[in-house]
Design a protein around this motif. Structure first.
Motif, PDB file in Angstrom:
ATOM      1  N   LEU A   7      -4.320   3.732  -3.323  1.00 56.19           N
ATOM      2  CA  LEU A   7      -3.008   2.878  -2.991  1.00 56.19           C
ATOM      3  C   LEU A   7      -4.311   1.908  -2.428  1.00 56.19           C
ATOM      4  N   ASP A   8      -5.293   1.517  -1.459  1.00 55.80           N
ATOM      5  CA  ASP A   8      -6.218   0.750  -0.332  1.00 55.80           C
ATOM      6  C   ASP A   8      -6.623   0.797  -1.767  1.00 55.80           C
ATOM      7  N   LYS A   9      -7.155   1.112  -2.273  1.00 55.28           N
ATOM      8  CA  LYS A   9      -8.346   0.438  -3.244  1.00 55.28           C
ATOM      9  C   LYS A   9      -7.998  -0.793  -4.588  1.00 55.28           C
ATOM     10  N   LEU A  10      -6.830   0.229  -4.863  1.00 52.75           N
ATOM     11  CA  LEU A  10      -5.700  -0.378  -6.344  1.00 52.75           C
ATOM     12  C   LEU A  10      -4.825  -1.838  -5.311  1.00 52.75           C
ATOM     13  N   ASP A  11      -4.631  -2.079  -4.366  1.00 57.66           N
ATOM     14  CA  ASP A  11      -3.965  -3.023  -3.274  1.00 57.66           C
ATOM     15  C   ASP A  11      -5.155  -3.874  -2.874  1.00 57.66           C
ATOM     16  N   ALA A  12      -6.785  -4.083  -2.978  1.00 64.29           N
ATOM     17  CA  ALA A  12      -7.606  -4.573  -2.636  1.00 64.29           C
ATOM     18  C   ALA A  12      -7.729  -5.726  -3.500  1.00 64.29           C
TER      19      ALA A  12
END
Length: 155
Positions: free
Chosen positions: A80-85
């Motif tokens: 999720l954190d990488k997708l959000d970035a």
């Protein structure tokens, strides 16, 4: 919040999708309501989240953005954190007109408006090659925009 729509609501929404600049008095004349009643209905539709805002359509080719590109991106990691970035890096760019997170072979589909292919190439270096979480991308250059719109079919 009540999101049920009657025929007058649908007629108001149709009219606004065709021309969001119509004054409430003109909308009222079209649907048989007073300006105050139109105002109340529009407020209710906005508060219910049905009306998200209003925009103006511009001719990109007359404003120095004649090249429309569809880009599909695959990411390395769907944490999720990488997708959000990735999403944040895409949506902050004014060249990115639309950004969709999708299911299937690709993770994101983008619609971009650029001056020329040189600008798109520079953009790919910044957004795609410059991001460790972008695994690969595919590009289609639009030759003719047969239909462009965001209207929602109401019936």
């Amino acid at each position: 919040m009540d999101t049920s729509l009657d025929e007058i609501d649908l007629r108001l929404l149709d009219a606004l999708q065709a021309d969001a600049r119509l004054p409430q008095s003109a909308l009222g004349a079209r649907v048989g309501l007073s300006t105050a009643a139109v105002n109340r209905r529009l407020k209710r539709l906005t508060e219910a989240g049905i009306i998200l805002g209003s925009t103006l359509s511009l001719a990109p080719e007359l404003l120095g953005r004649p090249v429309r590109v569809i880009a599909q991106l695959a990411v390395e990691s769907e944490q999720l954190d990488k997708l959000d970035a990735v999403r944040a890096s895409l949506v902050e760019r004014p060249e990115v007109q639309q950004c969709y997170y999708v299911a299937g072979e690709w993770d994101f589909v983008l619609i971009l408006l650029v001056r020329d292919m040189a600008e798109y190439t520079k953009l790919t270096r910044q957004l795609f090659f410059g991001n460790d979480n972008i695994r690969r991308f595919s590009t289609q250059v639009v030759m003719d925009a047969a239909k462009v719109g965001l209207t929602v079919p109401l019936r």
